[in-house]
Design a protein around this motif. Structure first.
Motif, PDB file in Angstrom:
ATOM      1  N   PRO A  98       0.812  -1.223   0.000  1.00 44.58           N
ATOM      2  CA  PRO A  98       0.000   0.000   0.000  1.00 44.58           C
ATOM      3  C   PRO A  98       0.842   1.270   0.000  1.00 44.58           C
ATOM      4  O   PRO A  98       0.467   2.265  -0.635  1.00 44.58           O
ATOM      5  N   THR A  99       1.960   1.266   0.702  1.00 40.46           N
ATOM      6  CA  THR A  99       2.816   2.461   0.738  1.00 40.46           C
ATOM      7  C   THR A  99       3.326   2.814  -0.644  1.00 40.46           C
ATOM      8  O   THR A  99       3.244   3.971  -1.087  1.00 40.46           O
ATOM      9  N   GLN A 131       2.101   1.801  -3.552  1.00 39.42           N
ATOM     10  CA  GLN A 131       0.982   2.109  -4.435  1.00 39.42           C
ATOM     11  C   GLN A 131       0.500   3.540  -4.252  1.00 39.42           C
ATOM     12  O   GLN A 131       0.129   4.216  -5.215  1.00 39.42           O
ATOM     13  N   ALA A 132       0.538   4.030  -3.000  1.00 43.38           N
ATOM     14  CA  ALA A 132       0.144   5.416  -2.742  1.00 43.38           C
ATOM     15  C   ALA A 132       1.118   6.384  -3.406  1.00 43.38           C
ATOM     16  O   ALA A 132       0.706   7.418  -3.965  1.00 43.38           O
ATOM     17  N   GLU A 184       0.327   6.418  -7.121  1.00 41.58           N
ATOM     18  CA  GLU A 184      -0.887   7.184  -7.419  1.00 41.58           C
ATOM     19  C   GLU A 184      -0.607   8.677  -7.429  1.00 41.58           C
ATOM     20  O   GLU A 184      -1.097   9.416  -8.284  1.00 41.58           O
ATOM     21  N   ARG A 185       0.195   9.140  -6.464  1.00 42.11           N
ATOM     22  CA  ARG A 185       0.537  10.564  -6.417  1.00 42.11           C
ATOM     23  C   ARG A 185       1.324  10.965  -7.666  1.00 42.11           C
ATOM     24  O   ARG A 185       1.072  12.017  -8.265  1.00 42.11           O
TER      25      ARG A 185
END
Length: 542
Positions: free
Chosen positions: A196-197, A199-200, A203-204
């Motif tokens: 998740p880290t 992937q975030a 996304e940014r």
């Protein structure tokens, strides 16, 4: 004549496995796919000098250790049953190392030739992504060559591989148990990018790509009705000592990196030629932000969009705006390239610059500054020209720059249906001239200052014209040996008109010929061999 033989190097690593590609691998996968099967120019290489009493067995043992330690060098590629690209780590296998036996005086040149031969063949996705060669003279290895598929290494990891191999080639490094590799290996990197880290962060970065795509200026390289040259993609390289003097001095004056200064110059020259007040390109980002990243094998490099507002103001103002644009791009370099919006791929220019040239002596800086003020600066830059028939569709220009021996080496590959060879030569000439002007005038307005050879997107080169690359270049068609290559004890190279006395501390390297022949040889050497004292220094080449 060289005698050639093949030695088999069997290796056995700790683990095997398969996973999705890393983001860096996926970025190169797309490049390779767009170029296939004409992607041999993406292969990376290194040439190392050996020391003292090292034997061929030492070298072959060092290569075995290198493959066992570095999982990236044991990584092959393919697709899953449903067509998804995959990386596949093999635990064991065999590397074929080509050994060429030559006379001592032919050893160095044979190393260049062997490196070129190994580099000229494109890697297949399913084959071991490394090739090796050894040049032996008088029974002793003199040079070790490694050629690596760009899918498993970038410029920074290649520097780490170089340091590792140098260590293994020394007596203290031979015969020891394989060390655990530092940093994440490609399988581990792919696993981290699925968290998740990560992937975030992706996304940014993708949101940044979307914003920059929407703000992207009109094409800086408009479609023309110009017939392309043959070969279609011209490849021009400039070797400039003036840039090697000016860029470190400007960087110190403006408190930024040499890379930022050069990117600002590139943006200005591009904007001037296209008569645009915003310049846009994608920038190669190294994406190594932690100590673990620095030590990691594999390829991390990806591109990110840069938009530089030009407009009114001094060169210092443009540098400040460039720095700001580049910082945001670097922060968005790591992302899943498969999800970049289609419009984001419309940037027609990619730039890959990473400079750290040693500062020139103060008197050399003052002399160049004064020449810029007096208008007496005469370029001594050398050029050489090559070409190829294939490049990534849609890309009009690719610019790469690095530094060595007090020179800045800038290479442009351009689609001649948009930019003729003369336009490329003029572009490079303007970069050098503008750097000297900026050094001489702290308040310089870079967008309006006149330049002696202003490039434009409409520059043309007819079938019987050639670029005029150098003030002292012989007439076209002159095949006489008018230059000789000289070298000092730190393997810094220079072109000296044949017949002139070789300066103290230098010696003739052995290559003579026209300026293009000699410069092509020098650039090949600079990109393949580093001074041994520098190769021993800690830290990667930037």
């Amino acid at each position: 004549m060289a005698e050639s033989e093949v030695h088999k190097v069997d290796f056995k690593g700790v683990r095997s496995g398969a996973s999705a590609l890393t983001w860096g691998q996926r970025w190169i996968w797309e490049e390779v796919g767009a170029l296939a099967p004409h992607h041999a120019h993406l292969n990376l290489r290194m040439i190392l000098d050996t020391e003292g009493s090292v034997t061929l067995d030492h070298v072959l043992g060092a290569l075995k250790r290198l493959l066992e330690e570095q999982e990236a060098l044991r990584t092959t590629f393919g697709t899953s049953a449903d067509g998804v690209p995959q990386q596949r780590l093999v635990a064991e296998g065999r590397l074929a190392a080509e050994v060429r036996r030559v006379s001592p005086e032919a050893a160095r040149r044979s190393a260049y030739r062997l490196a070129s031969d190994l580099q000229a063949v494109p890697f297949e996705m399913g084959e071991l992504p490394v090739r090796a060669g050894v040049v032996v003279a008088d029974g002793r290895p003199r040079h070790v060559i490694l050629v690596v598929f760009h899918m498993v290494a970038d410029g920074w990891s290649l520097s780490a591989l170089r340091s590792t191999l140098l260590g293994l080639l020394r007596p203290a490094g031979y015969g020891a148990a394989p060390a655990a590799p530092a940093g994440r290996q490609p399988l581990d990197q792919a696993a981290w990018e699925a968290t998740p880290t990560a992937q975030a962060l992706s996304e940014r970065a993708l949101r940044f790509w979307q914003r920059q795509s929407e703000r992207r200026p009109a094409a800086l390289f408009p479609v023309t009705h110009r017939a392309p040259e043959s070969p279609r993609y011209t490849d021009v390289c400039m070797v400039s000592s003036a840039l090697g003097t000016a860029l470190p001095a400007l960087a110190e004056r403006l408190s930024v990196s040499q890379t930022t200064v050069y990117l600002a110059l590139i943006a200005v020259v591009m904007g001037r030629g296209a008569q645009a007040d915003v310049c846009g390109f994608t920038l190669a980002c190294r994406n190594r932000t932690t100590d673990q990243d620095e030590a990691a094998g594999g390829t991390f490099v990806q591109d990110a969009p840069v938009l530089v507002a030009l407009g009114a103001g001094s060169f210092q103002d443009v540098v400040r705006r460039t720095w700001n644009a580049v910082v945001f791009a670097y922060a968005s370099g790591a992302h899943d390239p498969a999800r970049v919006p289609a419009a984001g791929r419309d940037f027609a220019c990619t730039v890959n610059v990473e400079l750290a040239v040693d500062a020139a002596p103060a008197d050399a800086v003052e002399q160049l500054t004064q020449a810029g003020r007096d208008g007496t600066f005469v370029s001594t830059a050398g050029f050489y020209r090559g070409g190829r028939d294939h490049d990534r569709p849609g890309r009009k220009m690719y610019l790469a720059a690095n530094g060595s021996g007090g020179h800045v080496i800038t290479k442009i590959v351009a689609d001649t249906s948009a930019l003729g060879t003369q336009a490329v030569v003029d572009f490079l000439t303007d970069l050098e001239q503008l750097a000297v002007r900026a050094l001489a005038d702290e308040g310089l307005d870079p967008m309006t200052t006149p330049l002696p050879r202003q490039w434009t997107v409409d520059s043309r080169l007819s079938a019987h014209e050639e670029p005029s690359p150098h003030a002292e270049t012989p007439e076209d068609g002159d095949d006489e040996a008018v230059y000789q290559v000289i070298v000092d004890d730190q393997e810094q190279y220079f072109l000296l008109p044949k017949g002139r006395e070789v300066p103290d501390g230098w010696k003739a390297e052995g290559t003579t010929g026209g300026v293009e022949v000699c410069l092509a040889h020098v650039v090949d050497v600079v990109n393949g061999l580093r001074p041994l004292s520098r190769a021993r220094q800690a830290g990667p080449v930037r």
